[in-house]
Scaffold this motif. Structure first.
Motif, PDB file in Angstrom:
ATOM      1  N   ARG A  18     -10.729  44.733  52.385  1.00 15.04           N
ATOM      2  CA  ARG A  18     -11.945  45.427  51.966  1.00 15.04           C
ATOM      3  C   ARG A  18     -13.180  44.561  52.189  1.00 15.04           C
ATOM      4  O   ARG A  18     -14.204  45.031  52.678  1.00 15.04           O
ATOM      5  CB  ARG A  18     -11.849  45.824  50.497  1.00 15.04           C
ATOM      6  CG  ARG A  18     -13.122  46.490  50.008  1.00 15.04           C
ATOM      7  CD  ARG A  18     -12.989  47.181  48.681  1.00 15.04           C
ATOM      8  NE  ARG A  18     -14.246  47.812  48.318  1.00 15.04           N
ATOM      9  CZ  ARG A  18     -14.664  48.972  48.797  1.00 15.04           C
ATOM     10  NH1 ARG A  18     -13.900  49.634  49.642  1.00 15.04           N
ATOM     11  NH2 ARG A  18     -15.821  49.476  48.440  1.00 15.04           N
ATOM     12  N   ALA A  19     -13.079  43.276  51.870  1.00 13.13           N
ATOM     13  CA  ALA A  19     -14.233  42.398  52.004  1.00 13.13           C
ATOM     14  C   ALA A  19     -14.653  42.248  53.459  1.00 13.13           C
ATOM     15  O   ALA A  19     -15.839  42.369  53.801  1.00 13.13           O
ATOM     16  CB  ALA A  19     -13.924  41.022  51.406  1.00 13.13           C
ATOM     17  N   LEU A  20     -13.691  41.997  54.339  1.00 13.99           N
ATOM     18  CA  LEU A  20     -14.029  41.722  55.731  1.00 13.99           C
ATOM     19  C   LEU A  20     -14.314  42.987  56.518  1.00 13.99           C
ATOM     20  O   LEU A  20     -15.324  43.090  57.212  1.00 13.99           O
ATOM     21  CB  LEU A  20     -12.884  40.939  56.386  1.00 13.99           C
ATOM     22  CG  LEU A  20     -13.160  40.366  57.786  1.00 13.99           C
ATOM     23  CD1 LEU A  20     -14.395  39.475  57.765  1.00 13.99           C
ATOM     24  CD2 LEU A  20     -11.954  39.574  58.269  1.00 13.99           C
ATOM     25  N   HIS A  21     -13.429  43.971  56.409  1.00 10.76           N
ATOM     26  CA  HIS A  21     -13.560  45.183  57.225  1.00 10.76           C
ATOM     27  C   HIS A  21     -14.536  46.185  56.614  1.00 10.76           C
ATOM     28  O   HIS A  21     -15.547  46.535  57.215  1.00 10.76           O
ATOM     29  CB  HIS A  21     -12.191  45.833  57.415  1.00 10.76           C
ATOM     30  CG  HIS A  21     -12.249  47.100  58.210  1.00 10.76           C
ATOM     31  ND1 HIS A  21     -12.257  48.345  57.617  1.00 10.76           N
ATOM     32  CD2 HIS A  21     -12.346  47.322  59.542  1.00 10.76           C
ATOM     33  CE1 HIS A  21     -12.343  49.276  58.551  1.00 10.76           C
ATOM     34  NE2 HIS A  21     -12.396  48.681  59.724  1.00 10.76           N
ATOM     35  N   THR A  22     -14.251  46.644  55.408  1.00  7.38           N
ATOM     36  CA  THR A  22     -15.036  47.725  54.808  1.00  7.38           C
ATOM     37  C   THR A  22     -16.455  47.288  54.474  1.00  7.38           C
ATOM     38  O   THR A  22     -17.418  48.006  54.750  1.00  7.38           O
ATOM     39  CB  THR A  22     -14.340  48.248  53.539  1.00  7.38           C
ATOM     40  OG1 THR A  22     -12.991  48.604  53.856  1.00  7.38           O
ATOM     41  CG2 THR A  22     -15.068  49.459  52.982  1.00  7.38           C
ATOM     42  N   VAL A  23     -16.598  46.115  53.880  1.00  6.28           N
ATOM     43  CA  VAL A  23     -17.924  45.684  53.418  1.00  6.28           C
ATOM     44  C   VAL A  23     -18.766  45.111  54.567  1.00  6.28           C
ATOM     45  O   VAL A  23     -19.896  45.550  54.793  1.00  6.28           O
ATOM     46  CB  VAL A  23     -17.794  44.646  52.289  1.00  6.28           C
ATOM     47  CG1 VAL A  23     -19.176  44.126  51.882  1.00  6.28           C
ATOM     48  CG2 VAL A  23     -17.087  45.264  51.085  1.00  6.28           C
ATOM     49  N   PHE A  24     -18.206  44.161  55.334  1.00  6.52           N
ATOM     50  CA  PHE A  24     -19.021  43.468  56.325  1.00  6.52           C
ATOM     51  C   PHE A  24     -18.943  44.073  57.724  1.00  6.52           C
ATOM     52  O   PHE A  24     -19.974  44.348  58.338  1.00  6.52           O
ATOM     53  CB  PHE A  24     -18.634  41.985  56.369  1.00  6.52           C
ATOM     54  CG  PHE A  24     -19.166  41.206  55.206  1.00  6.52           C
ATOM     55  CD1 PHE A  24     -20.489  40.812  55.155  1.00  6.52           C
ATOM     56  CD2 PHE A  24     -18.337  40.877  54.148  1.00  6.52           C
ATOM     57  CE1 PHE A  24     -20.999  40.104  54.082  1.00  6.52           C
ATOM     58  CE2 PHE A  24     -18.820  40.161  53.064  1.00  6.52           C
ATOM     59  CZ  PHE A  24     -20.153  39.774  53.023  1.00  6.52           C
ATOM     60  N   CYS A  25     -17.736  44.275  58.260  1.00  4.52           N
ATOM     61  CA  CYS A  25     -17.628  44.726  59.649  1.00  4.52           C
ATOM     62  C   CYS A  25     -18.230  46.106  59.856  1.00  4.52           C
ATOM     63  O   CYS A  25     -18.891  46.356  60.867  1.00  4.52           O
ATOM     64  CB  CYS A  25     -16.163  44.710  60.093  1.00  4.52           C
ATOM     65  SG  CYS A  25     -15.519  43.046  60.329  1.00  4.52           S
ATOM     66  N   GLU A  26     -18.021  47.023  58.930  1.00  2.00           N
ATOM     67  CA  GLU A  26     -18.542  48.373  59.107  1.00  2.00           C
ATOM     68  C   GLU A  26     -20.058  48.411  59.038  1.00  2.00           C
ATOM     69  O   GLU A  26     -20.698  49.219  59.712  1.00  2.00           O
ATOM     70  CB  GLU A  26     -17.942  49.310  58.056  1.00  2.00           C
ATOM     71  CG  GLU A  26     -16.474  49.645  58.309  1.00  2.00           C
ATOM     72  CD  GLU A  26     -15.976  50.771  57.423  1.00  2.00           C
ATOM     73  OE1 GLU A  26     -16.756  51.231  56.540  1.00  2.00           O
ATOM     74  OE2 GLU A  26     -14.821  51.197  57.595  1.00  2.00           O
ATOM     75  N   ALA A  27     -20.651  47.531  58.246  1.00  2.42           N
ATOM     76  CA  ALA A  27     -22.104  47.552  58.082  1.00  2.42           C
ATOM     77  C   ALA A  27     -22.821  46.645  59.077  1.00  2.42           C
ATOM     78  O   ALA A  27     -23.908  46.977  59.546  1.00  2.42           O
ATOM     79  CB  ALA A  27     -22.473  47.144  56.652  1.00  2.42           C
ATOM     80  N   CYS A  28     -22.213  45.515  59.414  1.00  4.01           N
ATOM     81  CA  CYS A  28     -22.912  44.494  60.201  1.00  4.01           C
ATOM     82  C   CYS A  28     -22.412  44.374  61.635  1.00  4.01           C
ATOM     83  O   CYS A  28     -23.044  43.703  62.453  1.00  4.01           O
ATOM     84  CB  CYS A  28     -22.799  43.136  59.500  1.00  4.01           C
ATOM     85  SG  CYS A  28     -23.419  43.159  57.793  1.00  4.01           S
TER      86      CYS A  28
END
Length: 227
Positions: free
Chosen positions: A71-81
């Motif tokens: 969730r931290a790497l994919h959902t929070v950061f990768c999807e937004a940034c």
């Protein structure tokens, strides 16, 4: 959007004269990093703040904690940034790492450049499915697959790699491949329409391949050790 979390933060006076007290910004940043799994989205979040939050989360091992990593790497950061997290990835001669970390590699869906030279992957490795996946193609970017030599790829492997685009019009619309074994030249002559470059191509060297993005700082803790 960050969920509202009610908490009490107690600031203690310095024990020694001259000791610096953490700013409210630093306290807030560390608190959000500790609870990154409760963040809904960073969409619209300023880049300067997002990279600070990424660094704070990495320092707290949130990207290797099995309870928060995806969730931290994919959902929070990768999807937004997107590509800010990881734009290019050098996995040259790292067969064991690829096999052990395939789940983490799949999280990066804005990748533009990938070096797989010397990994002895064979025709059917999952990373080739990732390269041609619709998850990547939905971003519409071009991915450059650098250095696939010494991977035991046959004509059948190259056909499988390019089949989604050639036959089903799915997967990546643009796929560049460099440093292919010369034994595969028959495949490219018979199966691929080659277009002559209008300008001379720069000579490829592995020194041009590197891991680039915020995730590069995850050195020694997860995927991206420097070479």
């Amino acid at each position: 959007m960050v969920r509202t979390v009610h908490t009490a933060v107690q600031l203690q006076a310095p024990l020694v004269c001259g000791t610096l007290v953490k700013s409210l910004f630093d306290i807030s940043l560390q608190f959000i990093a500790d609870n990154i799994g409760h963040v809904d989205s960073l969409a619209g979040f300023p880049e300067q703040m997002a990279v600070k939050l990424f660094s704070a989360a990495e320092e707290r091992h949130r990207f290797i904690d099995p309870h928060t990593a995806h969730r931290a790497l994919h959902t929070v950061f990768c999807e937004a940034c997107g590509e800010l997290v990881l734009k290019s990835m050098c996995l040259r001669n790292r067969y064991l790492l690829i096999s052990e970390r395939m789940d983490e590699i799949r999280m990066f869906q804005s990748l533009e450049s990938l070096d797989l030279n010397g990994c002895r992957l064979g025709n059917n490795h999952d990373i080739f499915k990732y390269i041609t996946s619709e998850a990547l193609s939905r971003y519409g970017q071009q991915i450059i697959l650098k250095g696939i030599g010494a991977n035991c790829l046959s004509d059948a492997g190259l056909q499988r790699l390019t089949a989604p685009v050639r036959l089903m019009k799915k997967g990546l619309e643009n796929l560049q491949i460099s440093l292919v074994n010369l034994s595969l030249k028959g495949f490219f002559r018979n199966k691929i329409n080659l277009i002559r470059s209008e300008t001379p191509l720069k000579v490829f060297t592995h020194s041009d391949c590197k891991t680039e993005g915020w995730a590069e700082q995850m050195e020694g803790k997860s995927l991206f050790e420097r070479h």
